[in-house]
Structure formats: structure tokens, C-alpha cells
Design a protein around this motif. Structure first.
Motif, PDB file in Angstrom:
ATOM      1  N   LYS A 156      16.747  -7.956 -58.225  1.00 49.58           N
ATOM      2  CA  LYS A 156      17.702  -7.601 -59.268  1.00 49.58           C
ATOM      3  C   LYS A 156      17.009  -7.476 -60.618  1.00 49.58           C
ATOM      4  CE  LYS A 156      21.881  -9.265 -61.599  1.00 49.58           C
ATOM      5  NZ  LYS A 156      22.877 -10.377 -61.674  1.00 49.58           N
ATOM      6  N   LEU A 157      16.136  -8.419 -60.929  1.00 46.54           N
ATOM      7  CA  LEU A 157      15.407  -8.386 -62.197  1.00 46.54           C
ATOM      8  C   LEU A 157      14.442  -7.206 -62.248  1.00 46.54           C
ATOM      9  CD1 LEU A 157      14.683 -12.200 -62.644  1.00 46.54           C
ATOM     10  CD2 LEU A 157      16.271 -10.801 -63.969  1.00 46.54           C
ATOM     11  N   ALA A 158      13.855  -6.880 -61.113  1.00 47.07           N
ATOM     12  CA  ALA A 158      12.954  -5.727 -61.057  1.00 47.07           C
ATOM     13  C   ALA A 158      13.723  -4.449 -61.345  1.00 47.07           C
ATOM     14  CB  ALA A 158      12.284  -5.651 -59.694  1.00 47.07           C
ATOM     15  N   GLN A 159      14.935  -4.349 -60.787  1.00 49.90           N
ATOM     16  CA  GLN A 159      15.759  -3.166 -61.022  1.00 49.90           C
ATOM     17  C   GLN A 159      16.180  -3.087 -62.485  1.00 49.90           C
ATOM     18  OE1 GLN A 159      16.306  -0.768 -58.802  1.00 49.90           O
ATOM     19  NE2 GLN A 159      17.353   0.399 -60.426  1.00 49.90           N
ATOM     20  N   GLU A 160      16.513  -4.213 -63.065  1.00 50.68           N
ATOM     21  CA  GLU A 160      16.888  -4.240 -64.487  1.00 50.68           C
ATOM     22  C   GLU A 160      15.729  -3.778 -65.354  1.00 50.68           C
ATOM     23  OE1 GLU A 160      18.176  -8.169 -65.358  1.00 50.68           O
ATOM     24  OE2 GLU A 160      20.104  -7.963 -64.315  1.00 50.68           O
ATOM     25  N   PHE A 161      14.519  -4.152 -64.972  1.00 48.17           N
ATOM     26  CA  PHE A 161      13.347  -3.728 -65.740  1.00 48.17           C
ATOM     27  C   PHE A 161      13.161  -2.217 -65.649  1.00 48.17           C
ATOM     28  CE2 PHE A 161       8.818  -2.592 -65.657  1.00 48.17           C
ATOM     29  CZ  PHE A 161       8.480  -2.907 -66.962  1.00 48.17           C
ATOM     30  N   LEU A 162      13.382  -1.660 -64.471  1.00 48.83           N
ATOM     31  CA  LEU A 162      13.208  -0.221 -64.285  1.00 48.83           C
ATOM     32  C   LEU A 162      14.250   0.582 -65.059  1.00 48.83           C
ATOM     33  CD1 LEU A 162      12.430  -0.125 -60.450  1.00 48.83           C
ATOM     34  CD2 LEU A 162      10.810   0.072 -62.350  1.00 48.83           C
ATOM     35  N   GLU A 163      15.329  -0.086 -65.466  1.00 47.92           N
ATOM     36  CA  GLU A 163      16.387   0.587 -66.214  1.00 47.92           C
ATOM     37  C   GLU A 163      16.466   0.116 -67.669  1.00 47.92           C
ATOM     38  OE1 GLU A 163      19.862  -0.320 -63.978  1.00 47.92           O
ATOM     39  OE2 GLU A 163      19.301   0.912 -62.246  1.00 47.92           O
ATOM     40  N   ILE A 164      15.476  -0.638 -68.116  1.00 48.53           N
ATOM     41  CA  ILE A 164      15.517  -1.225 -69.451  1.00 48.53           C
ATOM     42  C   ILE A 164      15.529  -0.163 -70.546  1.00 48.53           C
ATOM     43  CG2 ILE A 164      12.995  -1.413 -69.654  1.00 48.53           C
ATOM     44  CD1 ILE A 164      13.435  -4.102 -71.061  1.00 48.53           C
ATOM     45  N   LYS A 165      16.362  -0.379 -71.575  1.00 44.68           N
ATOM     46  CA  LYS A 165      16.476   0.539 -72.697  1.00 44.68           C
ATOM     47  C   LYS A 165      16.416  -0.245 -74.013  1.00 44.68           C
ATOM     48  CE  LYS A 165      17.316   4.231 -70.156  1.00 44.68           C
ATOM     49  NZ  LYS A 165      16.372   5.377 -70.102  1.00 44.68           N
ATOM     50  N   GLY A 167      18.116   0.505 -76.823  1.00 41.86           N
ATOM     51  CA  GLY A 167      19.472   0.356 -77.329  1.00 41.86           C
ATOM     52  C   GLY A 167      19.490   0.084 -78.825  1.00 41.86           C
ATOM     53  N   ASP A 168      20.285  -0.883 -79.229  1.00 41.13           N
ATOM     54  CA  ASP A 168      20.414  -1.224 -80.655  1.00 41.13           C
ATOM     55  C   ASP A 168      19.381  -2.250 -81.105  1.00 41.13           C
ATOM     56  OD1 ASP A 168      22.626   0.456 -80.875  1.00 41.13           O
ATOM     57  OD2 ASP A 168      24.031  -1.136 -80.306  1.00 41.13           O
ATOM     58  N   SER A 169      18.552  -2.711 -80.222  1.00 39.51           N
ATOM     59  CA  SER A 169      17.573  -3.748 -80.583  1.00 39.51           C
ATOM     60  C   SER A 169      16.385  -3.149 -81.331  1.00 39.51           C
ATOM     61  CB  SER A 169      17.083  -4.470 -79.331  1.00 39.51           C
ATOM     62  OG  SER A 169      16.383  -3.581 -78.477  1.00 39.51           O
ATOM     63  N   SER A 170      15.674  -4.003 -82.017  1.00 43.30           N
ATOM     64  CA  SER A 170      14.472  -3.576 -82.731  1.00 43.30           C
ATOM     65  C   SER A 170      13.336  -3.339 -81.738  1.00 43.30           C
ATOM     66  CB  SER A 170      14.060  -4.637 -83.743  1.00 43.30           C
ATOM     67  OG  SER A 170      13.660  -5.826 -83.067  1.00 43.30           O
ATOM     68  N   ILE A 171      12.270  -2.718 -82.203  1.00 44.60           N
ATOM     69  CA  ILE A 171      11.109  -2.506 -81.340  1.00 44.60           C
ATOM     70  C   ILE A 171      10.544  -3.844 -80.892  1.00 44.60           C
ATOM     71  CG2 ILE A 171       8.741  -1.647 -81.233  1.00 44.60           C
ATOM     72  CD1 ILE A 171      10.786   0.540 -81.092  1.00 44.60           C
ATOM     73  N   ALA A 172      10.497  -4.808 -81.814  1.00 49.43           N
ATOM     74  CA  ALA A 172       9.957  -6.131 -81.486  1.00 49.43           C
ATOM     75  C   ALA A 172      10.750  -6.787 -80.359  1.00 49.43           C
ATOM     76  CB  ALA A 172       9.951  -7.018 -82.719  1.00 49.43           C
ATOM     77  N   ASP A 173      12.087  -6.715 -80.431  1.00 55.10           N
ATOM     78  CA  ASP A 173      12.924  -7.306 -79.395  1.00 55.10           C
ATOM     79  C   ASP A 173      12.773  -6.546 -78.073  1.00 55.10           C
ATOM     80  OD1 ASP A 173      13.891  -9.289 -81.021  1.00 55.10           O
ATOM     81  OD2 ASP A 173      15.667  -8.163 -81.638  1.00 55.10           O
ATOM     82  N   TYR A 174      12.677  -5.222 -78.181  1.00 55.20           N
ATOM     83  CA  TYR A 174      12.499  -4.408 -76.971  1.00 55.20           C
ATOM     84  C   TYR A 174      11.179  -4.753 -76.283  1.00 55.20           C
ATOM     85  CZ  TYR A 174      11.498  -0.267 -74.125  1.00 55.20           C
ATOM     86  OH  TYR A 174      11.170   0.582 -73.090  1.00 55.20           O
ATOM     87  N   VAL A 175      10.125  -4.941 -77.075  1.00 52.95           N
ATOM     88  CA  VAL A 175       8.818  -5.303 -76.517  1.00 52.95           C
ATOM     89  C   VAL A 175       8.907  -6.650 -75.799  1.00 52.95           C
ATOM     90  CG1 VAL A 175       6.446  -5.976 -77.100  1.00 52.95           C
ATOM     91  CG2 VAL A 175       7.468  -3.958 -78.163  1.00 52.95           C
ATOM     92  N   LYS A 176       9.619  -7.608 -76.392  1.00 52.15           N
ATOM     93  CA  LYS A 176       9.770  -8.920 -75.759  1.00 52.15           C
ATOM     94  C   LYS A 176      10.468  -8.802 -74.407  1.00 52.15           C
ATOM     95  CE  LYS A 176       9.953 -11.707 -79.993  1.00 52.15           C
ATOM     96  NZ  LYS A 176      10.825 -12.580 -80.843  1.00 52.15           N
ATOM     97  N   ARG A 177      11.550  -8.031 -74.356  1.00 50.65           N
ATOM     98  CA  ARG A 177      12.275  -7.862 -73.099  1.00 50.65           C
ATOM     99  C   ARG A 177      11.439  -7.106 -72.076  1.00 50.65           C
ATOM    100  NH1 ARG A 177      16.538  -4.674 -73.253  1.00 50.65           N
ATOM    101  NH2 ARG A 177      16.282  -3.859 -75.378  1.00 50.65           N
ATOM    102  N   PHE A 178      10.664  -6.154 -72.576  1.00 51.38           N
ATOM    103  CA  PHE A 178       9.796  -5.380 -71.690  1.00 51.38           C
ATOM    104  C   PHE A 178       8.697  -6.260 -71.095  1.00 51.38           C
ATOM    105  CE2 PHE A 178       6.233  -2.614 -70.678  1.00 51.38           C
ATOM    106  CZ  PHE A 178       6.846  -1.539 -70.060  1.00 51.38           C
TER     107      PHE A 178
END
Length: 245
Positions: A156-165, A167-178
């Protein structure tokens, strides 16, 4: 007759004194020999203990390994319904073991020592089906993940990563989630080109377009460029618009 008796008595005393001296000398020699033997025994015991200590340190003996492990102040694990918490705890253990030269079995012993509450109760039952004298670290992780980080959750987490966007988050937050999510998709992170493309695809369209124009060759360059684009956009949004006459 008196003189003869005195002479005999004197001769007898001299013989007795000589016998006593001989006996005393024998006792002294015996004590010296005993002391020598005791000294050799003590040296043998010391050398054996020293050898055992060295052997334990080299082979990951339980006491030395445990003492070294505890100097890193490892965190306890009480069980968690959040698989990320469980995974991060295992990663923390592995970080410590990278600095220690101990066996696979000692890794498991040190790790399970830090289990508490519900996790401790779970382990008491789980270990009954395992050979604790020959268990490998990977075997322990398989059992641990079976309880706290199941295969379905990882998928499930792998699938969420493949669909990660972004969105409204900053680049820094997006990098952390990535960075956090890519661990669960090794098929992507094992390929630099696929990882870079996945990161780009998740960026907001306007930022992605500007980043692509710079033609980055690595994920690090891509992140740096995205941060620069975001900063330029924020600067433009803060600056007052020019008056048109």
C-alpha cells in the motif's frame, strides 16, 4: 665417665640441631615450590580469562556486545499500529549495528532486549518457533514485519509513493514525503533515472516545466532546481505590481 657423657650429649645436640636445620631448609624449599606453582596457576588463569575476554569481543560475546550496544542509548519499542514507526525503529537498530562488529545472533539479542509492553508479550510467543541460537537478522525482521509491518501495508505504501504529488505542499515538504516513501518502492529507487522521473512527475506543473528546462542529471540537481524555482515564484508574488499608465 662424666666427660664421655658430656661429649656424647654434645654430639647428640649437634646432630639434632643439624636435623632441625635440614628440616627447616626442606620446609622453606617446599614453600618456595608451592608459591612457584601457585604463581604459575594464577598466571594461567589470568591468561585464560584474558583470552576468553578477547575471544568474546572478537566473536560478539553477549556481555561485551550488550555493554557496547547500550552505550548508543537505543530506543525501546512497545509496539505500534503505525508501520512507519516500526520501520524507523528497525532502521535505528541497523544504524547502531553498522558501528558494531557483532554476530547476527547478537543483533537479535540486543534488539529484542529493547522490546517492552505489548511488543515484549508478542516476542515471548513468537520466539518459541525460532532457533534463537542460529537466527539471522533477516529472519528476525521477517517475523517482526509479519506483526508490525505486513506485506499488504508495504504494498500500500509503495503504491502511495508511485502516486505521490506535491499538491499544496512546499518543495521541502514534498521532498520529505518523497524521501520517506521511496524506501517502500525499491524498484524505483534502485534506478536513478526512474527515481528522478518519479520526482519530476510529482511536482506541480509550473515548477516541473521550469525544472525540465534546466535538464538536471541527478535527483540532487532536480531538488535544488525545484527549490530555486519555488523561491523565484515566491519573490515575484511578494513584489508589488508595476503601475501601468
Amino acid at each position: 665417665m662424666g666427660k664421655a657423657a658430656k661429649a656424647q650429649s654434645s654430639s647428640s645436640s649437634a646432630a639434632t640441631e643439624q636435623d632441625q636445620n635440614t628440616l627447616l631448609t626442606g620446609l622453606i624449599e617446599t614453600l618456595k615450590e608451592q608459591n612457584r606453582l601457585q604463581g604459575e596457576q594464577m598466571r594461567a588463569i589470568f591468561q585464560n580469562n584474558n583470552h576468553s575476554s578477547t575471544h568474546n569481543n572478537q566473536e560478539g560475546g553477549q556481555a561485551p556486545a550488550y555493554k557496547q550496544f547500550m552505550t548508543f542509548k537505543p530506543a525501546e519499542f512497545k509496539g505500534s499500529s503505525d508501520p512507519i514507526v516500526s520501520e524507523e525503529w528497525v532502521q535505528a537498530m541497523e544504524t547502531i549495528f553498522e558501528l558494531m562488529q557483532i554476530s547476527e545472533v547478537e543483533r537479535v539479542r540486543c534488539t529484542t532486549f529493547m522490546l517492552r509492553d505489548d511488543a515484549r508479550i508478542w516476542w515471548q510467543g513468537a520466539k518459541a518457533a525460532l532457533d534463537l541460537n542460529n537466527i539471522s537478522w533477516e529472519e528476525f525482521k521477517e517475523v517482526f514485519y509479519g506483526k508490525y509491518f505486513t506485506l499488504s501495508t508495504r504494498n500500500k505504501l509503495a503504491q502511495e509513493f508511485l502516486e505521490i504529488k506535491q499538491g499544496d505542499s512546499s518543495i521541502a515538504d514534498y521532498v520529505k514525503r518523497f524521501e520517506r516513501g521511496k524506501y517502500f518502492a525499491p524498484m524505483v529507487t534502485g534506478n536513478a533515472s526512474m527515481e528522478l522521473n518519479r520526482f519530476l512527475e510529482g511536482l506541480n506543473a509550473t515548477i516541473r516545466m521550469n525544472v525540465r528546462f534546466s535538464n538536471p542529471s541527478s535527483i540532487r540537481e532536480t531538488i535544488d532546481r525545484a527549490l530555486m524555482v519555488e523561491k523565484d515564484r515566491q519573490r515575484c508574488q511578494r513584489s508589488p505590481k508595476s503601475n501601468i499608465r
